[in-house]
Design a protein around this motif. Structure first.
Motif, short mmCIF file in Angstrom:
data_model
loop_
_atom_site.label_atom_id
_atom_site.label_comp_id
_atom_site.label_asym_id
_atom_site.label_seq_id
_atom_site.Cartn_x
_atom_site.Cartn_y
_atom_site.Cartn_z
N ASN A 1 -31.65 2.87 -17.30
CA ASN A 1 -32.84 3.64 -16.94
C ASN A 1 -33.88 2.67 -16.38
N PRO A 2 -34.22 2.77 -15.10
CA PRO A 2 -35.19 1.82 -14.51
C PRO A 2 -36.53 1.81 -15.24
N ALA A 3 -36.86 2.91 -15.90
CA ALA A 3 -38.12 2.99 -16.63
C ALA A 3 -38.01 2.40 -18.03
N GLY A 4 -36.80 1.97 -18.41
CA GLY A 4 -36.59 1.38 -19.72
C GLY A 4 -35.51 2.10 -20.49
N GLY A 5 -34.66 1.33 -21.17
CA GLY A 5 -33.59 1.91 -21.96
C GLY A 5 -32.38 2.30 -21.11
N TYR A 6 -31.64 3.26 -21.59
CA TYR A 6 -30.44 3.72 -20.88
C TYR A 6 -30.32 5.23 -21.00
N ILE A 7 -29.49 5.80 -20.14
CA ILE A 7 -29.30 7.24 -20.08
C ILE A 7 -27.81 7.56 -20.22
N GLY A 8 -27.49 8.61 -20.96
CA GLY A 8 -26.12 9.07 -21.07
C GLY A 8 -25.76 9.94 -19.89
N LYS A 9 -24.93 9.43 -18.99
CA LYS A 9 -24.51 10.16 -17.79
C LYS A 9 -23.49 9.32 -17.05
N ILE A 10 -22.90 9.87 -16.00
CA ILE A 10 -22.08 9.07 -15.11
C ILE A 10 -22.79 8.96 -13.77
N ASP A 11 -22.59 7.85 -13.10
CA ASP A 11 -23.25 7.61 -11.81
C ASP A 11 -22.51 8.35 -10.70
N GLU A 12 -23.10 8.36 -9.50
CA GLU A 12 -22.55 9.11 -8.38
C GLU A 12 -21.16 8.62 -7.97
N GLU A 13 -20.99 7.31 -7.96
CA GLU A 13 -19.68 6.74 -7.62
C GLU A 13 -18.61 7.23 -8.59
N GLN A 14 -18.95 7.23 -9.84
CA GLN A 14 -18.01 7.66 -10.88
C GLN A 14 -17.77 9.17 -10.82
N LEU A 15 -18.80 9.93 -10.49
CA LEU A 15 -18.65 11.38 -10.37
C LEU A 15 -17.68 11.74 -9.25
N THR A 16 -17.80 11.04 -8.11
CA THR A 16 -16.87 11.27 -7.00
C THR A 16 -15.45 10.96 -7.42
N TRP A 17 -15.29 9.84 -8.14
CA TRP A 17 -13.96 9.44 -8.64
C TRP A 17 -13.41 10.47 -9.62
N LEU A 18 -14.26 10.96 -10.53
CA LEU A 18 -13.83 11.93 -11.53
C LEU A 18 -13.32 13.21 -10.86
N LYS A 19 -14.06 13.71 -9.89
CA LYS A 19 -13.63 14.93 -9.19
C LYS A 19 -12.28 14.72 -8.52
N SER A 20 -12.11 13.57 -7.90
CA SER A 20 -10.85 13.27 -7.21
C SER A 20 -9.71 13.14 -8.20
N LYS A 21 -9.96 12.46 -9.31
CA LYS A 21 -8.91 12.24 -10.31
C LYS A 21 -8.47 13.55 -10.96
N LEU A 22 -9.42 14.40 -11.30
CA LEU A 22 -9.07 15.69 -11.90
C LEU A 22 -8.21 16.52 -10.94
N ALA A 23 -8.52 16.44 -9.66
CA ALA A 23 -7.77 17.21 -8.67
C ALA A 23 -6.34 16.69 -8.50
N GLU A 24 -6.12 15.40 -8.82
CA GLU A 24 -4.80 14.79 -8.67
C GLU A 24 -3.85 15.13 -9.82
N ILE A 25 -4.39 15.43 -10.98
CA ILE A 25 -3.56 15.61 -12.17
C ILE A 25 -2.80 16.93 -12.07
N PRO A 26 -1.47 16.90 -12.30
CA PRO A 26 -0.68 18.14 -12.21
C PRO A 26 -1.21 19.21 -13.16
N SER A 27 -1.15 20.44 -12.73
CA SER A 27 -1.69 21.55 -13.53
C SER A 27 -0.91 21.78 -14.82
N ASP A 28 0.33 21.27 -14.90
CA ASP A 28 1.10 21.43 -16.13
C ASP A 28 0.91 20.25 -17.09
N HIS A 29 0.00 19.34 -16.75
CA HIS A 29 -0.41 18.28 -17.68
C HIS A 29 -1.69 18.71 -18.39
N HIS A 30 -1.93 18.13 -19.56
CA HIS A 30 -3.16 18.38 -20.30
C HIS A 30 -4.09 17.17 -20.15
#
Length: 308
Positions: free
Chosen positions: A166-195
């Protein structure tokens, strides 16, 4: 031999020929599982209590009657690198590795915790230091990236980096934009018959995040601070709803234990190996770790283990 006796004997023999097949039948696919231990918030530091406590937790895992296949480390492996000196941070990591090497032979899948991050809270941090921030934790935990994916059978695990500065001090619970893009892509890659199961240090959703301070605000409100639960939960929820095979989210950070079932996803907050930072229980929860069993039908169970 009388005919009726012969028939009885024949029936008994037939039964004996059938029962071995029944007894040796394979377990139904829906019940086959993988089993693992989730150890989070170890917070090891020099001293007999934290050193012996970490060792005892790992010994307890090793001696479980029903063995586990691997360990997930939910973050905050060491007591603190945020405000620590370089020397103190190295001492803590050396101690962590020493105990792990002595007491564990299972594969370990790590997650970065906020206290594993080096230098953010120093009064005058050297931001040019190549070890500054999460780089040191990635190196010590032998991670190829600060967030990653691995597969066990038909279960896919996504490990997130949930602590952002957190630029104003401390930290924030979240994922950054780079990670969000990766997460969306990774979820789309996983076969639908996997959990799918998602691992984060800071809870994505947790009732305990509102109970951490064990009090209400002066006006009676319960408060969830931005460093206690993901502030991007509503955005993540919309993504999760696109994947009915996303089954669970596992976390630590709060040192408390809860289980929240929301929109067909189970969110588990899994206490702390260190309890109240090696000062006994934190609120009502003693030092503990979790044992999960994930079944091939997408269901799972959790057992919290007080190892002391």
């Amino acid at each position: 031999m009388k005919r009726k006796d012969f028939l009885k004997l024949g029936s008994a023999a037939a039964g004996l020929s059938i029962f071995p097949d029944i007894l040796s039948a394979k377990e139904p696919a829906s019940k086959r599982s993988l089993r693992f231990a989730f150890l989070t918030d170890i917070h090891v530091k020099p001293g007999s209590i934290p050193e012996e406590g970490m060792a005892k937790a790992l010994q307890h895992v090793r001696k479980l009657k029903k063995k586990v296949d691997f360990i997930i480390n939910g973050g905050d492996s060491i007591m603190d690198a945020l405000a620590a000196t370089k020397e103190s941070t190295q001492t803590q990591w050396n101690l962590f590795h020493k105990i792990m090497d002595q007491e564990n032979s299972l594969p370990v899948y790590p997650c970065i915790g906020n206290h594993d991050v080096y230098g953010w809270f120093q009064k005058s941090p050297d931001t040019t230091d190549p070890l500054y921030g999460k780089t040191w934790a990635v190196k010590e935990l032998k991670m190829t990236e600060r967030y990653y994916h691995f597969t066990k059978g038909i279960w896919d695990f996504i490990v997130l980096d949930s602590t952002q500065l957190n630029p104003a001090g401390g930290y924030i619970g979240k994922i950054d934009e780079e990670q969000l893009t990766w997460l969306k892509s990774k979820l789309a890659e996983i076969p639908s018959d996997h959990h799918i199961s998602i691992i984060s240090h800071i809870p994505i959703l947790s009732i305990c995040s509102g109970l951490f301070f064990n009090k209400t605000e002066p006006n009676g409100d319960l408060k969830i601070q931005r460093n206690l639960m993901h502030t991007d939960f509503l955005e993540l929820k919309k993504i999760f709803m696109q994947y009915p095979n996303l089954r669970s989210c596992l976390s630590g950070h709060i040192h408390l234990q809860d289980e929240v079932r929301y929109l067909d996803v189970s969110y588990y907050c899994n206490g702390a190996v260190s309890g109240g930072w090696w000062k006994g229980a934190y609120q009502e929860f003693k030092p503990a770790y979790a044992v999960f069993e994930f079944f091939n039908d997408g269901t799972c169970t959790r057992e919290m283990v007080n190892y002391e």
